[in-house]
Design an enzyme around this catalytic site. Structure first.
Site, PDB file in Angstrom:
ATOM      1  N   ARG A  12       0.836  -1.207   0.000  1.00 15.94           N
ATOM      2  CA  ARG A  12       0.000   0.000   0.000  1.00 15.94           C
ATOM      3  C   ARG A  12       0.862   1.245   0.000  1.00 15.94           C
ATOM      4  O   ARG A  12       0.573   2.205  -0.716  1.00 15.94           O
ATOM      5  CB  ARG A  12      -0.959   0.015   1.190  1.00 15.94           C
ATOM      6  CG  ARG A  12      -1.997   1.154   1.073  1.00 15.94           C
ATOM      7  CD  ARG A  12      -2.945   1.210   2.257  1.00 15.94           C
ATOM      8  NE  ARG A  12      -4.037   2.147   1.998  1.00 15.94           N
ATOM      9  CZ  ARG A  12      -3.985   3.466   2.206  1.00 15.94           C
ATOM     10  NH1 ARG A  12      -2.872   4.009   2.667  1.00 15.94           N
ATOM     11  NH2 ARG A  12      -5.032   4.230   1.945  1.00 15.94           N
ATOM     12  N   CYS A  13       1.940   1.236   0.778  1.00 16.88           N
ATOM     13  CA  CYS A  13       2.845   2.390   0.810  1.00 16.88           C
ATOM     14  C   CYS A  13       3.434   2.676  -0.564  1.00 16.88           C
ATOM     15  O   CYS A  13       3.677   3.831  -0.914  1.00 16.88           O
ATOM     16  CB  CYS A  13       3.994   2.142   1.788  1.00 16.88           C
ATOM     17  SG  CYS A  13       3.532   2.107   3.527  1.00 16.88           S
ATOM     18  N   MET A  14       3.700   1.624  -1.341  1.00 19.62           N
ATOM     19  CA  MET A  14       4.396   1.772  -2.619  1.00 19.62           C
ATOM     20  C   MET A  14       3.481   2.164  -3.768  1.00 19.62           C
ATOM     21  O   MET A  14       3.950   2.251  -4.905  1.00 19.62           O
ATOM     22  CB  MET A  14       5.114   0.465  -2.976  1.00 19.62           C
ATOM     23  CG  MET A  14       6.252   0.094  -2.056  1.00 19.62           C
ATOM     24  SD  MET A  14       7.249  -1.271  -2.705  1.00 19.62           S
ATOM     25  CE  MET A  14       6.024  -2.598  -2.765  1.00 19.62           C
TER      26      MET A  14
END
Length: 412
Positions: free
Chosen positions: A401-403
């Site tokens: 999700r961060c990426m």
């Protein structure tokens, strides 16, 4: 869905997503610089790139168009004919508004093609790259042994944080630490000048020119009218109230009428809400047990529009499950604990982003393969789990999700 940004949920089928392929910036620093750059380790670039390419292929194979930050940035600068202006802004934000160092850096960077210039700014400018000895007072007063004029930006492959899509618009964020302040300038430039986004009626719900901090890892779009935002190490309560005023303003026609602020521990291990809590299906969420107090309590504040001085009401609660059921209109809720609730496994897998799942369709998630206990539990709860490689990418302290910054999702 003709808007270039259209995200009304965390789980609608992913159609377009923004990534940043790791470049030289993720290993262009020394162990002594890790704290300054918010890293705990130095990834091995060739393997990190292979892992990131595999992640991008998973998204493509499941129907998503993949766009890259570095390419869009260069295209926007060229389309707007703003290479000089962009460079002036990035130099100013790097500490060189004027002077001999400014002039030398500008000459060096302007000599490159636009894409090469963007890549160089992202990867960092070392002092030994330029045949130049600073003579201005600012540069002379700096640490002469420090190897960089312009620091690398190794956190850029976490595209979720500098900006966040909400409905047919986005926030372009004032980030918390100096190491990341410059990152959101790339998205601001894309929105202003790239033909795909410029003059398309996109709402900027909150721009990057604030003193209070907001980062996209704390912003979760739970439905077409409900957001959750973490009160965290990286996002302040004041910033959340700014977002509420903007989204609740009738003139902005955002359709959002509910923000659930969720307080999480303010530390490096749990830096954003999406490292401890994500939505993965209509009625299913991952949650790290470490954020819940006795009896599963956690402080939340639910905000709704109101005709008062603030523009909203605030209701405090400690029953996260009850708040989610009420605001999302759910009768049942499945909160799936990281690491199956085991305190050792949960702590380890949360550190390796076991809670940082990316939903690419309802009940379909991409996760790091190293978090095998959490992944197996998700499967037991009926989720389709697609593992992606994570040995090097996870060293940066961010997961799938961060990426990824979703730009378009199908409506539910």
């Amino acid at each position: 869905m003709t808007a270039p940004i259209h995200v009304r949920s965390e789980i609608g089928k992913l159609k377009t997503v923004l990534l940043k392929r790791p470049g030289e910036e993720i290993e262009n620093f020394t162990p002594e610089m890790m704290e300054r750059l918010l890293f705990d380790d130095i990834p091995f670039l060739p393997e990190a790139q292979k892992e990131h390419d595999a992640f991008a292929d998973i998204l493509r194979d499941n129907g998503a168009e993949v766009l890259y930050l570095e390419n869009l940035s260069a295209e926007a600068i060229d389309a707007g004919n703003v290479k000089d202006a962009f460079l002036e802004e990035i130099l100013t934000e790097s500490g060189y508004a004027a002077g001999t160092t400014h002039d030398a850096l500008k000459e060096y960077l302007m000599s490159m093609s636009t894409l090469d210039m963007v890549d160089k700014i992202m990867s960092g400018v070392r002092k030994n790259e330029i045949d130049f000895v600073p003579s201005d007072l600012v540069s002379a007063a700096e640490d002469r042994e420090y190897p960089f004029f312009m620091d690398p930006m190794p956190n850029l492959y976490f595209t979720r944080d500098p900006a966040a899509s909400i409905g047919d618009g986005l926030t372009i964020n004032r980030m918390t630490f100096d190491a990341r302040h410059r990152e959101s300038l790339f998205m601001e430039t894309i929105i202003k000048y790239h033909p795909r986004f410029a003059d398309k009626g996109l709402h900027v719900w909150r721009d990057r020119y604030h003193t209070t901090r907001l980062e996209g890892g704390d912003e979760l779009v739970l439905s077409d009218h409900v957001l959750a935002i973490g009160v965290s190490q990286r996002t302040s309560a004041d910033a959340i109230q700014d977002v509420a005023r903007s989204l609740f303003d009738p003139a902005n026609d955002s359709e959002y009428d509910t923000i659930i602020a969720i307080e999480i521990p303010h530390n490096h291990a749990m830096m954003h809400l999406d490292t401890v809590f994500t939505m993965i299906n209509h009625d299913q969420f991952t949650v790290h047990p470490g954020i819940l107090g006795e009896g599963g309590k956690i402080d939340t504040w639910t905000m709704h529009p109101a005709n008062n001085e603030d523009g909203f009401t605030i209701e405090h609660n400690q029953d996260l499950e009850g708040v989610l059921k009420k605001e999302l209109g759910l009768s049942e809720l499945d909160l799936i604990p990281t690491g199956d609730g085991d305190p050792i496994i949960a702590g380890r897998e949360q550190w390796n982003d076991g809670s940082n799942t990316l939903a690419i369709a309802p009940g379909v998630v991409v996760t790091y393969n190293r978090n095998y206990v959490s992944n197996e539990l998700l499967r037991k709860h009926g989720l389709k789990v697609i593992d992606t490689l994570s040995s090097e990418l996870s060293r940066g302290r961010g997961g799938p999700r961060c990426m990824s910054m979703p730009l378009v999702r199908e409506d539910l």
